[in-house]
Design a protein around this motif. Structure first.
Motif, PDB file in Angstrom:
ATOM      1  N   ARG A   2      30.281 -99.381 -52.465  1.00  0.00           N
ATOM      2  CA  ARG A   2      30.177-100.582 -51.621  1.00  0.00           C
ATOM      3  C   ARG A   2      30.148-101.801 -52.517  1.00  0.00           C
ATOM      4  NH1 ARG A   2      31.038-103.754 -48.119  1.00  0.00           N
ATOM      5  NH2 ARG A   2      29.781-104.235 -46.284  1.00  0.00           N
ATOM      6  N   LYS A   3      31.032-102.724 -52.255  1.00  0.00           N
ATOM      7  CA  LYS A   3      31.116-103.941 -53.057  1.00  0.00           C
ATOM      8  C   LYS A   3      30.437-105.085 -52.304  1.00  0.00           C
ATOM      9  CE  LYS A   3      34.480-106.962 -55.367  1.00  0.00           C
ATOM     10  NZ  LYS A   3      35.918-107.200 -55.637  1.00  0.00           N
ATOM     11  N   VAL A   4      29.423-105.667 -52.921  1.00  0.00           N
ATOM     12  CA  VAL A   4      28.691-106.778 -52.309  1.00  0.00           C
ATOM     13  C   VAL A   4      28.593-107.922 -53.303  1.00  0.00           C
ATOM     14  CG1 VAL A   4      27.356-105.257 -50.799  1.00  0.00           C
ATOM     15  CG2 VAL A   4      26.447-105.885 -53.040  1.00  0.00           C
ATOM     16  N   HIS A   5      28.143-109.076 -52.809  1.00  0.00           N
ATOM     17  CA  HIS A   5      27.988-110.247 -53.666  1.00  0.00           C
ATOM     18  C   HIS A   5      26.879-110.002 -54.682  1.00  0.00           C
ATOM     19  CE1 HIS A   5      27.238-114.406 -54.911  1.00  0.00           C
ATOM     20  NE2 HIS A   5      28.443-114.684 -54.418  1.00  0.00           N
ATOM     21  N   ARG A   6      27.041-110.576 -55.849  1.00  0.00           N
ATOM     22  CA  ARG A   6      26.062-110.435 -56.917  1.00  0.00           C
ATOM     23  C   ARG A   6      24.673-110.879 -56.478  1.00  0.00           C
ATOM     24  NH1 ARG A   6      26.619-110.215 -62.600  1.00  0.00           N
ATOM     25  NH2 ARG A   6      28.877-110.287 -62.301  1.00  0.00           N
ATOM     26  N   GLN A   7      24.631-111.788 -55.496  1.00  0.00           N
ATOM     27  CA  GLN A   7      23.365-112.323 -55.014  1.00  0.00           C
ATOM     28  C   GLN A   7      22.446-111.211 -54.490  1.00  0.00           C
ATOM     29  OE1 GLN A   7      22.157-115.440 -55.042  1.00  0.00           O
ATOM     30  NE2 GLN A   7      20.271-114.871 -53.929  1.00  0.00           N
ATOM     31  N   TRP A   8      23.034-110.142 -53.979  1.00  0.00           N
ATOM     32  CA  TRP A   8      22.254-109.098 -53.329  1.00  0.00           C
ATOM     33  C   TRP A   8      22.029-107.881 -54.222  1.00  0.00           C
ATOM     34  CZ3 TRP A   8      20.688-112.188 -50.006  1.00  0.00           C
ATOM     35  CH2 TRP A   8      21.549-113.085 -49.358  1.00  0.00           C
ATOM     36  N   LEU A   9      22.258-108.052 -55.486  1.00  0.00           N
ATOM     37  CA  LEU A   9      22.074-106.960 -56.431  1.00  0.00           C
ATOM     38  C   LEU A   9      20.949-107.254 -57.409  1.00  0.00           C
ATOM     39  CD1 LEU A   9      25.788-106.149 -57.369  1.00  0.00           C
ATOM     40  CD2 LEU A   9      24.291-104.795 -55.897  1.00  0.00           C
ATOM     41  N   ASN A  10      20.288-106.213 -57.819  1.00  0.00           N
ATOM     42  CA  ASN A  10      19.328-106.310 -58.906  1.00  0.00           C
ATOM     43  C   ASN A  10      20.097-106.589 -60.190  1.00  0.00           C
ATOM     44  OD1 ASN A  10      17.746-105.223 -61.239  1.00  0.00           O
ATOM     45  ND2 ASN A  10      16.244-104.805 -59.625  1.00  0.00           N
ATOM     46  N   PRO A  11      19.598-107.461 -61.043  1.00  0.00           N
ATOM     47  CA  PRO A  11      20.328-107.747 -62.290  1.00  0.00           C
ATOM     48  C   PRO A  11      20.705-106.496 -63.075  1.00  0.00           C
ATOM     49  CG  PRO A  11      18.509-109.276 -62.023  1.00  0.00           C
ATOM     50  CD  PRO A  11      18.378-108.278 -60.922  1.00  0.00           C
ATOM     51  N   MET A  12      19.896-105.435 -62.966  1.00  0.00           N
ATOM     52  CA  MET A  12      20.207-104.202 -63.685  1.00  0.00           C
ATOM     53  C   MET A  12      21.385-103.459 -63.058  1.00  0.00           C
ATOM     54  SD  MET A  12      18.193-104.128 -66.221  1.00  0.00           S
ATOM     55  CE  MET A  12      18.421-102.434 -66.740  1.00  0.00           C
ATOM     56  N   GLN A  13      21.763-103.832 -61.834  1.00  0.00           N
ATOM     57  CA  GLN A  13      22.878-103.183 -61.156  1.00  0.00           C
ATOM     58  C   GLN A  13      24.204-103.909 -61.359  1.00  0.00           C
ATOM     59  OE1 GLN A  13      21.008-103.334 -57.224  1.00  0.00           O
ATOM     60  NE2 GLN A  13      20.895-101.101 -57.234  1.00  0.00           N
ATOM     61  N   CYS A  14      24.136-105.053 -61.985  1.00  0.00           N
ATOM     62  CA  CYS A  14      25.347-105.866 -62.157  1.00  0.00           C
ATOM     63  C   CYS A  14      26.119-105.434 -63.399  1.00  0.00           C
ATOM     64  CB  CYS A  14      24.972-107.344 -62.278  1.00  0.00           C
ATOM     65  SG  CYS A  14      24.246-108.040 -60.785  1.00  0.00           S
ATOM     66  N   LEU A  15      27.409-105.335 -63.231  1.00  0.00           N
ATOM     67  CA  LEU A  15      28.290-105.062 -64.363  1.00  0.00           C
ATOM     68  C   LEU A  15      28.699-106.369 -65.017  1.00  0.00           C
ATOM     69  CD1 LEU A  15      30.584-102.326 -62.794  1.00  0.00           C
ATOM     70  CD2 LEU A  15      29.098-102.007 -64.779  1.00  0.00           C
ATOM     71  N   PRO A  16      28.952-106.371 -66.311  1.00  0.00           N
ATOM     72  CA  PRO A  16      29.428-107.592 -66.968  1.00  0.00           C
ATOM     73  C   PRO A  16      30.812-107.965 -66.462  1.00  0.00           C
ATOM     74  CG  PRO A  16      29.540-105.726 -68.478  1.00  0.00           C
ATOM     75  CD  PRO A  16      28.807-105.243 -67.266  1.00  0.00           C
ATOM     76  N   SER A  17      31.159-109.223 -66.556  1.00  0.00           N
ATOM     77  CA  SER A  17      32.473-109.676 -66.101  1.00  0.00           C
ATOM     78  C   SER A  17      33.570-109.319 -67.097  1.00  0.00           C
ATOM     79  CB  SER A  17      32.468-111.184 -65.866  1.00  0.00           C
ATOM     80  OG  SER A  17      32.098-111.871 -67.061  1.00  0.00           O
ATOM     81  N   ALA A  18      33.177-108.993 -68.338  1.00  0.00           N
ATOM     82  CA  ALA A  18      34.138-108.618 -69.376  1.00  0.00           C
ATOM     83  C   ALA A  18      33.479-107.636 -70.323  1.00  0.00           C
ATOM     84  CB  ALA A  18      34.637-109.839 -70.124  1.00  0.00           C
ATOM     85  N   LEU A  19      34.304-106.829 -70.971  1.00  0.00           N
ATOM     86  CA  LEU A  19      33.824-105.874 -71.963  1.00  0.00           C
ATOM     87  C   LEU A  19      34.605-106.051 -73.251  1.00  0.00           C
ATOM     88  CD1 LEU A  19      33.437-102.595 -69.847  1.00  0.00           C
ATOM     89  CD2 LEU A  19      31.600-104.042 -70.735  1.00  0.00           C
ATOM     90  N   GLU A  20      33.884-105.895 -74.349  1.00  0.00           N
ATOM     91  CA  GLU A  20      34.495-106.081 -75.664  1.00  0.00           C
ATOM     92  C   GLU A  20      34.555-104.749 -76.390  1.00  0.00           C
ATOM     93  OE1 GLU A  20      32.411-108.856 -78.082  1.00  0.00           O
ATOM     94  OE2 GLU A  20      34.207-109.394 -79.215  1.00  0.00           O
ATOM     95  N   GLY A  21      35.662-104.527 -77.075  1.00  0.00           N
ATOM     96  CA  GLY A  21      35.849-103.292 -77.807  1.00  0.00           C
ATOM     97  C   GLY A  21      35.955-103.504 -79.294  1.00  0.00           C
ATOM     98  N   PRO A  22      36.376-102.504 -80.040  1.00  0.00           N
ATOM     99  CA  PRO A  22      36.505-102.606 -81.496  1.00  0.00           C
ATOM    100  C   PRO A  22      37.404-103.766 -81.902  1.00  0.00           C
ATOM    101  CG  PRO A  22      36.750-100.334 -80.773  1.00  0.00           C
ATOM    102  CD  PRO A  22      36.742-101.166 -79.540  1.00  0.00           C
ATOM    103  N   GLY A  23      37.007-104.458 -82.952  1.00  0.00           N
ATOM    104  CA  GLY A  23      37.791-105.574 -83.456  1.00  0.00           C
ATOM    105  C   GLY A  23      37.718-106.818 -82.595  1.00  0.00           C
ATOM    106  N   GLY A  24      36.796-106.860 -81.633  1.00  0.00           N
ATOM    107  CA  GLY A  24      36.664-108.029 -80.775  1.00  0.00           C
ATOM    108  C   GLY A  24      37.666-108.094 -79.645  1.00  0.00           C
TER     109      GLY A  24
END
Length: 576
Positions: free
Chosen positions: A149-171
């Protein structure tokens, strides 16, 4: 998340699970609900190698990693990701990374693999591709994260939020795109045949020839013929490719295929028996890299090769796909190619249930985990055009072809093996009904694994048929020469190359020895006894009383050639 195969069962739907056969891997492994990892360690799956012998001379084999191979890969995998760790910058929160944005499929897969633990904790599964906005693919590289279920970030616990971007090896970094997957839980009714037109009627048996898209059936399951192929090994047999779950049923001793139906259920012609098949393969062998940190990571490689039977007339086979036409060469998937070389491309297929359909490749390398903690991947995620289903039940095995805007021949890229229409659908546009989607296997990698070449034209098919016949004749000649010892000649004489032993016309195996159940054991021993050949009196006795084999042993040594050549020589088919 469950990926259900779309081969149609005659007696029961293929989507229903079987509890009788623990060896039927696709029934037991890909049909488990995805759940969040538990705090306890998952029980490991003990890998094994299946070596199942059937009544057929050609027994199917199944690719499954050995225990030694899996244990060795654990340390290799740990070292691989340990080295990647050294090239990763500290996590950046609240802003986009400043490094280079990912541009290839390999970079996206590497970023996802590095963050696989956190992604697994909050998702039903993941895939790589572009961000999707209101049902439309953008050009922003992203890891797609499927949630219930996809809901607005407003209704999620901060621990349940995924980052908007992910960084890998070499930046190198990419976006994270959350996609809602409406999960049914229990299997829902799968859409049955809903398409009836001249095209699908022909595929189901009304056409005088068969090819890609035609219906093929085993004893209880029907699906779709994917492609006409030839073996790279042996006598280069011509045959066809379809899904393993369509062709192989371990409840039966032989894996025979028919068109359009097996004799027990309707009219049909015997096509051949399964020679090679595979279900799963380790990620590093399939992709050439470790796709995840989990040492038990496998890729769905659902394929089976069925060589045409010797008495099947291959002049009734065509490489031209009905509704599409001639096809081009296989489109190989290079992980180091740009993302847009695959994602967003238009594809078409012809299957026995839904006929001709069009769609879009929305994502690649879909990853999901089962309740035992085993990680599975499947290559393609395809969405039908205009919210239409890309395939229906029974389309398993259908060829997926990339279209070309400049009028070139469409190029095969994969084969359908299932989807989630009976378990859940993707909600891509707010306010609109969720969409079905289809999963596929990378055709190029599957052909390499099964040691096959794609036949793309009728001219190639005719040439391959000639090559097979010539190879068979050569192999048979070689077998005869090796299995028939030369006639003895005096040590001081030179044997004539054109010498043929004299065989009395009245002495034939058809008259002298007729195989019967009670004589089979004696006939098997006969060549050993015939080394001490018969006199003319003994031959007459053998002719009229074959059970008196003792008389053969008391014969003289003056007619060796007669005893070693009974009647006309019969060529035996070699086994490869």
């Amino acid at each position: 998340m469950t990926l259900g195969g779309y081969g149609q069962r005659f007696i029961q739907p293929a989507s229903s699970e079987s509890e009788d056969s623990a060896l039927d891997l696709e029934r037991n492994h890909h049909c488990n609900h995805m759940s969040l990892p538990s705090s306890s360690s998952p029980s490991p799956l003990h890998p094994f190698t299946l070596n199942i012998q059937h009544a057929e001379s050609n027994a199917p084999y199944f690719s499954w990693p050995t225990l030694t191979r899996l244990n060795d890969a654990v340390q290799d995998r740990a070292n691989y990701f340990g080295n990647l760790q050294k090239g990763v910058l500290p996590e950046i929160v609240g802003r986009l990374p400043s490094g280079q944005q990912a541009t290839t499929l390999l970079e996206l897969m590497t970023i996802r693999a590095f963050h696989s633990k956190i992604l697994r904790r909050f998702s039903l599964g993941t895939a790589v591709g572009f961000r999707i906005t209101r049902g439309v693919l953008t050009n922003t590289p992203a890891i797609l994260v499927f949630v219930a279920r996809k809901v607005h970030r407003q209704w999620l616990n901060p621990m349940q939020c995924l980052p908007s971007a992910l960084e890998g090896p070499g930046g190198v970094w990419c976006d994270v795109d959350v996609v809602e997957f409406q999960y049914y839980g229990a299997p829902a009714a799968t859409p049955k045949e809903q398409v009836y037109n001249e095209l699908v009627d022909g595929l189901r048996g009304s056409d005088p020839c068969i090819g890609s898209g035609s219906q093929v059936a085993s004893q209880e399951t029907y699906g779709t013929l994917g492609a006409i192929v030839k073996s790279k090994t042996g006598n280069h047999q011509i045959g066809f490719l379809t899904n393993r779950h369509v062709a192989v049923d371990l409840d039966y001793p032989s894996q025979k295929m028919f068109h359009p139906l097996p004799p027990s259920l309707g009219p049909g012609v015997y096509l051949g028996a399964v020679e090679r098949a595979t279900s799963f393969i380790t990620d590093d062998q399939w992709y050439g890299i470790f796709a995840g940190t989990n040492p038990e990571t496998f890729v769905r490689a659902d394929g089976a090769f069925i060589p045409f039977a010797e008495d099947f007339d291959t002049s009734n086979v065509t490489t031209v796909i009905k509704g599409i036409g001639e096809i081009g060469n296989v489109q190989a998937i290079d992980l180091q190619s740009p993302i847009d070389s695959l994602i967003g491309k238009q594809v078409v297929k012809v299957g026995r249930s839904s006929g001709y359909t069009t769609g879009t490749v929305m994502a690649y390398a879909l990853e999901y985990n089962d309740e035992k903690g085993i990680c599975f991947l499947t290559d393609f995620l395809v969405i039908g055009e205009n919210q239409q289903t890309f395939d229906l039940e029974g389309d398993s095995g259908s060829l997926i072809l990339l279209t070309s805007p400049n009028g070139q021949k469409p190029r095969p890229v994969g084969i359908i093996w299932g989807g989630t229409a009976n378990r859940g659908r993707l909600k891509l546009i707010a306010g609109q009904e969720p969409e079905n989607w289809t999963s596929g296997v990378d055709l190029g990698r599957l052909l390499d694994l099964l040691e096959l070449d794609l036949i793309t034209s009728n001219h190639e098919l005719e040439a391959a048929a000639r090559e097979q016949r010539n190879t068979s004749v050569t192999a048979l000649d070689s077998t005869v020469s090796q299995s028939s010892p030369p006639d003895p000649v005096p040590s001081g004489d030179r044997q004539d190359e054109n010498f043929e032993p004299f065989i009395p016309p009245e002495f034939h195996i058809e008259e002298a020895i007729r195989p019967t159940p009670e004589l089979e054991e004696h006939l098997f021993l006969a060549p050993l006894l015939f080394n001490e050949s018969t006199s003319s009196g003994s031959k007459e006795q053998v002719k009229h009383k074959v059970d008196d084999l003792v008389a053969l042993k008391n014969s003289s040594d003056d007619e060796d050639s007669v005893s070693l050549h009974l009647g006309e020589p019969k060529l035996k088919k070699p086994k490869f």
